[in-house]
Design a protein around this motif. Structure first.
Motif, PDB file in Angstrom:
ATOM      1  N   LEU A 104     -50.925 -29.121 -13.988  1.00  0.00           N
ATOM      2  CA  LEU A 104     -49.648 -29.622 -13.471  1.00  0.00           C
ATOM      3  C   LEU A 104     -49.852 -30.526 -12.263  1.00  0.00           C
ATOM      4  CD1 LEU A 104     -47.403 -26.471 -13.887  1.00  0.00           C
ATOM      5  CD2 LEU A 104     -47.097 -28.691 -15.013  1.00  0.00           C
ATOM      6  N   GLY A 105     -50.901 -30.256 -11.502  1.00  0.00           N
ATOM      7  CA  GLY A 105     -51.216 -31.105 -10.352  1.00  0.00           C
ATOM      8  C   GLY A 105     -51.750 -32.476 -10.745  1.00  0.00           C
ATOM      9  N   THR A 106     -52.034 -32.662 -12.023  1.00  0.00           N
ATOM     10  CA  THR A 106     -52.540 -33.967 -12.485  1.00  0.00           C
ATOM     11  C   THR A 106     -51.423 -34.837 -13.062  1.00  0.00           C
ATOM     12  OG1 THR A 106     -53.082 -33.229 -14.737  1.00  0.00           O
ATOM     13  CG2 THR A 106     -54.779 -32.926 -13.032  1.00  0.00           C
ATOM     14  N   ILE A 107     -50.178 -34.400 -12.855  1.00  0.00           N
ATOM     15  CA  ILE A 107     -48.994 -35.138 -13.318  1.00  0.00           C
ATOM     16  C   ILE A 107     -48.253 -35.639 -12.083  1.00  0.00           C
ATOM     17  CG2 ILE A 107     -46.800 -34.941 -14.573  1.00  0.00           C
ATOM     18  CD1 ILE A 107     -48.054 -32.576 -16.109  1.00  0.00           C
ATOM     19  N   PRO A 108     -47.755 -36.870 -12.084  1.00  0.00           N
ATOM     20  CA  PRO A 108     -46.986 -37.342 -10.931  1.00  0.00           C
ATOM     21  C   PRO A 108     -45.824 -36.398 -10.616  1.00  0.00           C
ATOM     22  CG  PRO A 108     -47.426 -39.153 -12.436  1.00  0.00           C
ATOM     23  CD  PRO A 108     -47.863 -37.898 -13.130  1.00  0.00           C
ATOM     24  N   ARG A 112     -43.401 -33.961 -13.146  1.00  0.00           N
ATOM     25  CA  ARG A 112     -43.906 -32.600 -13.279  1.00  0.00           C
ATOM     26  C   ARG A 112     -42.864 -31.618 -13.809  1.00  0.00           C
ATOM     27  NH1 ARG A 112     -46.905 -31.741  -8.062  1.00  0.00           N
ATOM     28  NH2 ARG A 112     -48.081 -33.490  -8.920  1.00  0.00           N
ATOM     29  N   GLY A 113     -41.640 -31.735 -13.348  1.00  0.00           N
ATOM     30  CA  GLY A 113     -40.586 -30.808 -13.762  1.00  0.00           C
ATOM     31  C   GLY A 113     -40.297 -30.840 -15.252  1.00  0.00           C
ATOM     32  N   GLU A 114     -40.566 -31.976 -15.908  1.00  0.00           N
ATOM     33  CA  GLU A 114     -40.352 -32.081 -17.352  1.00  0.00           C
ATOM     34  C   GLU A 114     -41.488 -31.433 -18.140  1.00  0.00           C
ATOM     35  OE1 GLU A 114     -37.642 -33.344 -19.009  1.00  0.00           O
ATOM     36  OE2 GLU A 114     -36.740 -33.431 -17.014  1.00  0.00           O
ATOM     37  N   PHE A 115     -42.684 -31.415 -17.573  1.00  0.00           N
ATOM     38  CA  PHE A 115     -43.842 -30.871 -18.274  1.00  0.00           C
ATOM     39  C   PHE A 115     -44.077 -29.388 -17.994  1.00  0.00           C
ATOM     40  CE2 PHE A 115     -44.572 -35.362 -18.524  1.00  0.00           C
ATOM     41  CZ  PHE A 115     -45.166 -35.528 -19.763  1.00  0.00           C
ATOM     42  N   GLU A 116     -43.658 -28.934 -16.826  1.00  0.00           N
ATOM     43  CA  GLU A 116     -43.932 -27.545 -16.440  1.00  0.00           C
ATOM     44  C   GLU A 116     -43.415 -26.517 -17.448  1.00  0.00           C
ATOM     45  OE1 GLU A 116     -43.990 -24.613 -12.564  1.00  0.00           O
ATOM     46  OE2 GLU A 116     -42.961 -26.542 -12.415  1.00  0.00           O
ATOM     47  N   PRO A 117     -42.179 -26.665 -17.978  1.00  0.00           N
ATOM     48  CA  PRO A 117     -41.712 -25.662 -18.945  1.00  0.00           C
ATOM     49  C   PRO A 117     -42.529 -25.637 -20.247  1.00  0.00           C
ATOM     50  CG  PRO A 117     -39.875 -26.979 -18.118  1.00  0.00           C
ATOM     51  CD  PRO A 117     -41.134 -27.631 -17.648  1.00  0.00           C
ATOM     52  N   CYS A 118     -43.217 -26.728 -20.562  1.00  0.00           N
ATOM     53  CA  CYS A 118     -44.063 -26.760 -21.763  1.00  0.00           C
ATOM     54  C   CYS A 118     -45.418 -26.119 -21.494  1.00  0.00           C
ATOM     55  CB  CYS A 118     -44.276 -28.206 -22.212  1.00  0.00           C
ATOM     56  SG  CYS A 118     -42.758 -29.084 -22.584  1.00  0.00           S
ATOM     57  N   ILE A 119     -45.952 -26.374 -20.320  1.00  0.00           N
ATOM     58  CA  ILE A 119     -47.286 -25.881 -19.968  1.00  0.00           C
ATOM     59  C   ILE A 119     -47.233 -24.415 -19.524  1.00  0.00           C
ATOM     60  CG2 ILE A 119     -49.199 -26.212 -18.339  1.00  0.00           C
ATOM     61  CD1 ILE A 119     -48.462 -29.245 -18.457  1.00  0.00           C
TER      62      ILE A 119
END
Length: 195
Positions: A104-108, A112-119
């Motif tokens: 998650l730290g490798t996403i701008p 990040r908020g859009e990817f966090e629920p997937c990861i």
């Protein structure tokens, strides 16, 4: 400043599955995740259309797309080792969680908020249960593929995975077995319309 997330995701194609077993065909976590996404989507659609459920097929599929992403940092831990005892499983879950945080730290920050629920999915929701069942279904399909090619190495895994899947008492999984599994034993020439 560049962000590394998608470069990490691209490396999923280098992480091999089934490391403790002799396979006729190697499988990596990128192709596995794509198959699990299709199966999770299908199970959610079956939930809705056949059983009147309210599962979100897109959510189930997205959970599946990213369900192995931590393995670009941890590698694929073989199932018999991962589940050998509770302390190993707990330590591995902690390692996976740390890898997900690092990813998650490798996403701008603005994305990040859009990817966090997937990861880091909601493990209590039904879509997550569908994804986990789809993950096992993909493993079952791999066993069928290997057995069809004469590789008896997967005979015990096929039996135990099928037992696990059916013990879940998920109507979507039972419907999938009744409707689709038989076709996985067919050659291309035997599939409907090609014979």
């Amino acid at each position: 400043m560049g962000y590394d997330f998608f470069a990490f995701m691209d490396r999923m194609k280098y992480i091999k599955r089934w490391q403790l077993m002799r396979s006729v065909r190697d499988e990596n976590i990128m192709e596995h995740s794509q198959q699990v996404a299709m199966l999770a989507h299908a199970l959610a659609v079956i939930n809705n259309k056949i059983y009147g459920g309210t599962a979100d097929p897109a959510k189930a599929a997205l959970y599946a797309v990213y369900h192995e992403c931590s393995e670009v940092m941890t590698g694929d831990m073989p199932t018999p080792i991962k589940y050998f005892n509770k302390s190993i499983l707990g330590a591995y879950k902690d390692l996976e969680d740390e890898a997900c945080n690092k990813l998650l730290g490798t996403i701008p920050p603005e994305l990040r908020g859009e990817f966090e629920p997937c990861i880091k999915p909601d493990t209590a929701c039904y879509e997550y249960s569908l994804m986990k069942a789809a993950d096992r279904l993909a493993a079952y399909v791999k066993c069928l593929e290997e057995l069809r090619c004469g590789n008896k190495e997967f005979a015990k895994a096929e039996k135990s995975i099928k037992k696990d899947l059916l013990s879940r008492k998920m109507p979507e999984v039972e419907y999938f077995f009744q409707t689709f599994i038989e076709s996985f034993d067919l050659s291309l020439d035997e599939l409907d319309g090609l014979a």
